[in-house]
Design a protein around this motif. Structure first.
Motif, short mmCIF file in Angstrom:
data_model
loop_
_atom_site.label_atom_id
_atom_site.label_comp_id
_atom_site.label_asym_id
_atom_site.label_seq_id
_atom_site.Cartn_x
_atom_site.Cartn_y
_atom_site.Cartn_z
N HIS A 5 0.81 -1.22 0.00
CA HIS A 5 0.00 0.00 0.00
C HIS A 5 0.84 1.26 0.00
N TYR A 6 1.90 1.23 -0.80
CA TYR A 6 2.65 2.47 -0.98
C TYR A 6 1.79 3.48 -1.73
N GLY A 39 7.99 3.74 2.51
CA GLY A 39 7.63 3.37 3.87
C GLY A 39 8.84 3.17 4.75
N ASN A 87 2.15 9.37 7.26
CA ASN A 87 1.12 9.11 6.25
C ASN A 87 0.80 10.38 5.46
N ARG A 92 4.55 5.25 4.48
CA ARG A 92 3.84 4.28 5.32
C ARG A 92 4.72 3.76 6.45
N TYR A 94 5.56 0.45 8.97
CA TYR A 94 5.45 -0.99 9.20
C TYR A 94 6.08 -1.32 10.53
N ALA A 188 0.58 0.54 8.20
CA ALA A 188 0.22 -0.14 6.96
C ALA A 188 0.54 -1.63 6.98
N PHE A 219 -5.96 4.94 3.35
CA PHE A 219 -6.00 3.60 2.76
C PHE A 219 -7.37 3.36 2.16
#
Ligand code: LAG
Ligand code: CA
Length: 482
Positions: A5-6, A39, A87, A92, A94, A188, A219
């Motif tokens: 979900h970049y 991210g 964001n 993102r 992680y 994410a 998202f």
């Protein structure tokens, strides 16, 4: 669970090892967002045992004492602020999720948030966990278990860390509650620490109970968290990474090992012509790819002969190849400098982490290496973003350690790991123009601080990479012409 979900046009994440949340938020706004990073993998955000008797080693963060969001990187409010700001900058977050085990067997018992535990009785009141939340009978993983005994690898303790039973409804509930709280705060996805040491069926049950990503953080509806499972599999063990790749992505440790061998001079660059699944790697979308990680850069984990920032020329070559080559989802390592392989991040006499200083040439100070701020590295992140979904074409090599290839009509890259010069006319696949090499310099005020490559109407250019040049790579791409 295989889509990171970049934001569109972004392709690469960086592990900001041991950074503080406030510093990460600032880094997203001043550098990572503007430079097109996708991210960040952050260090574990949940409370860990503070191991003062060893002067606060980096690995204390792999010893959870509770799921409260308070560590040397910051507290819950700082965490929330970081995720929101990153964001907003298009970057993102992680989370490194430590869900295989809890801290154990150490001569002190106070966490970074003040929680305590009674290890001898498997008692972690701040969760709470008690004896029957852990595997039984108690056993410790021995070296030969990795060859013979998958059940012992999963049900015994990893270096004496108390081994949670993910088969238990209650434990699954506590783990998913923790992960869902992070999802709701806008992360994410997750790195699943020590995935090899958990049963795929248990992980599958946990993943299925995770929330969709938070639409308030940009998202799309129904987006599932990106998950990459840490499974060290260099072949020949009782547990295989293939047991995990149907559930989510997996760390591809063979990738950095093989690439290090090539750029170390132990294997010729020309063999990279078919780098990817032909080398026994996972399918591209299943693979989280990297040269070094926080463990193997200091001889922990699988260890091995991995290139790191300490061998800068070879390392930058390997990283440039990783970012220029379409296989896998790349992750960069961003380190603090170290001699002692156990030493924690730069800290003051009270054990507080010292923030990186930012120098005028973009590099870091105060003991932080910040590989992601090396020009040769961050400009290759931009190269990868421009190259997009193109494949490799017009591969060229000299039969040894000089190679070059195009990424569609978007970019061209060349490497010289021989001990003689490369000076050849090659096809770049780019439109005619004067291009600024992103390895030796950058575009500045309509000029170029490095090599200028003149591409003719036939797409060809004279490519020069001296054996004694500061770097062993050269890269040009669309948008870098003048
Ligand atoms: C991981 N992946 O599966 C992490 O990437 C790795 O960094 C973690 O080990 C490990 N699994 C557990 O999460 C690190 C250090 C270990 C350290 C451990 C726990 O590499 O050396 O163990 O974190 O802090 C240390 C001591 C051991 C001791 C153990 C238990 O080195 O001698 O037995 O703590 O107290
Ligand atoms: Ca386990």
């Amino acid at each position: 669970h295989k889509d990171p979900h970049y934001m569109s046009g972004r392709t690469t994440m960086v592990h900001l090892f041991e950074w503080k949340w406030d510093d990460i938020a600032a880094e997203c706004e001043r550098f990572l967002g503007p430079r097109g990073f996708g991210g960040i993998q952050i260090s574990p955000p949940n409370e860990n045992l503070a191991i003062r008797s060893r002067n606060r080693p980096w690995w204390e963060r792999y010893q959870p004492i509770s799921y409260r969001l308070v560590t040397r990187s910051g507290n819950e409010q700082q965490f929330e602020n970081m995720v929101r700001r990153c964001n907003n900058a298009g970057v993102r977050i992680y989370v490194d999720a430590i869900i295989n085990h809890m801290t154990g067997t150490w001569g002190e018992n106070v966490g970074t948030g003040g929680s305590t535990a009674d290890f001898n009785n498997w008692y972690y009141p701040a969760v709470p966990y008690g004896r029957n939340d852990f595997n039984s009978p108690q056993c410790v993983i021995q070296g030969n278990d990795y060859q013979c005994c998958a059940d012992r690898v999963r049900n015994c303790e990893l270096s004496g860390l108390k081994d949670l039973n993910q088969g238990s409804e209650y434990v699954r509930g506590k783990i998913t509650e923790y992960m869902n709280r992070l999802i709701d705060l806008g992360v994410a996805g997750f790195r699943i620490d020590a995935a090899k040491h958990m049963w795929p069926g248990d992980l599958s049950a946990i993943y299925s109970r995770l929330n969709n990503l938070n639409t308030n953080h940009g998202f799309s509806h129904g987006a599932r968290p990106y998950i990459y499972q840490e499974v060290i599999d260099l072949g020949g063990e009782a547990v295989s990474r293939n047991e995990y790749s149907s559930l989510a992505a997996v760390t591809e440790f063979k990738y950095g090992m093989e690439l290090s061998r090539c750029f170390n001079g132990q294997n010729q660059l020309r063999w990279l012509v078919n780098f990817g699944p032909n080398w026994g790697f996972l399918a591209s979308n299943d693979a989280l790819t990297f040269v070094d990680n926080h463990d193997n850069q200091r001889g922990h984990g699988a260890g091995g002969n991995i290139l790191t920032h300490k061998r800068a020329k070879q390392y930058k070559g390997a990283i440039a190849f990783m970012l220029a080559h379409p296989y896998g989802r790349p992750q960069l390592m961003s380190s603090f400098s170290f001699h002692d392989t156990e030493a924690g991040p730069p800290m003051d006499s009270n054990g507080n982490i010292i923030s990186p200083a930012i120098n005028s040439d973009n590099t870091c100070g105060n003991g932080w290496v910040c590989e992601h701020r090396w020009r040769q590295i961050y400009q290759m992140v931009a190269f990868r973003n421009v190259a997009g979904n193109t494949g490799i074409n017009d591969w060229w090599d000299n039969g040894s350690n000089q190679i070059a290839f195009c990424r569609g009509g978007q970019g061209f890259v060349a490497f010289n790991n021989d001990n003689w010069d490369l000076n050849t006319n090659l096809q770049t696949c780019l439109p005619a123009g004067r291009y600024c090499d992103v390895i030796s310099g950058e575009k500045r005020n309509n000029g170029c601080t490095g090599k200028v490559i003149t591409v003719g109407g036939d797409g060809r250019a004279q490519i020069v990479l001296g054996a004694n040049d500061y770097d062993m790579a050269l890269a040009i791409h669309r948008g870098q012409d003048s």
